[in-house]
Design a protein around this motif. Structure first.
Motif, PDB file in Angstrom:
ATOM      1  N   ASP A  99      -4.315  -1.603  -7.973  1.00 55.47           N
ATOM      2  CA  ASP A  99      -4.907  -0.530  -7.176  1.00 55.47           C
ATOM      3  C   ASP A  99      -5.778   0.379  -8.038  1.00 55.47           C
ATOM      4  O   ASP A  99      -6.878   0.756  -7.632  1.00 55.47           O
ATOM      5  N   THR A 140       0.833  -1.203   0.000  1.00 55.91           N
ATOM      6  CA  THR A 140       0.000   0.000   0.000  1.00 55.91           C
ATOM      7  C   THR A 140       0.867   1.251   0.000  1.00 55.91           C
ATOM      8  O   THR A 140       0.605   2.204  -0.756  1.00 55.91           O
ATOM      9  N   TRP A 193       1.189  -3.986  -8.768  1.00 55.03           N
ATOM     10  CA  TRP A 193       0.473  -3.462  -7.600  1.00 55.03           C
ATOM     11  C   TRP A 193      -0.276  -2.190  -7.956  1.00 55.03           C
ATOM     12  O   TRP A 193      -1.432  -2.010  -7.559  1.00 55.03           O
ATOM     13  N   LYS A 225      -9.001  -1.350  -8.851  1.00 54.58           N
ATOM     14  CA  LYS A 225      -9.883  -1.360  -7.680  1.00 54.58           C
ATOM     15  C   LYS A 225     -10.540  -0.001  -7.496  1.00 54.58           C
ATOM     16  O   LYS A 225     -11.738   0.086  -7.215  1.00 54.58           O
ATOM     17  N   GLN A 226      -9.764   1.071  -7.669  1.00 55.90           N
ATOM     18  CA  GLN A 226     -10.321   2.411  -7.528  1.00 55.90           C
ATOM     19  C   GLN A 226     -11.373   2.678  -8.598  1.00 55.90           C
ATOM     20  O   GLN A 226     -12.407   3.286  -8.323  1.00 55.90           O
TER      21      GLN A 226
END
Length: 98
Positions: free
Chosen positions: A47, A13, A43, A50-51
């Motif tokens: 991300d 993250t 990664w 997902k956003q």
């Protein structure tokens, strides 16, 4: 299921946050962190996907997606159980009529 991640979730993250919020290139961030730039790119891609999925109107959040997955598995298991019971009932009904 795949193998467990070599890197903790917090590390991933933070690495993604560094790519998205600093002026450094992805390769520079990866080099600074001691990881492969391809790993970091994966990664970041995950991300961003997902956003994007979360930004859609009516999109499910992560907890809702997990609940939906659990419920779908439960429904599939119940269908198998129902089919077994249906066959057993038919078998015993045939046996009692003899």
């Amino acid at each position: 299921m795949g193998r467990p991640s070599k890197y903790p979730t917090e590390f991933r993250t933070e690495a993604v946050r560094l790519v998205l919020t600093t002026d450094k290139s992805m390769a520079e961030v990866a080099r600074d962190l001691g990881i492969s730039d391809k790993t970091l790119a994966g990664w970041v891609r995950k991300d961003r996907a997902k956003q994007t999925a979360d930004a859609l109107p009516g999109a499910l959040n992560e907890h809702e997606r997990l609940e939906l997955k659990r419920l779908r598995k439960e429904v599939a298991d119940l269908k198998v159980e129902r089919e077994i019971l249906r066959k057993a009932a038919a078998y015993f009904a045939k046996e009692t009529t003899r």
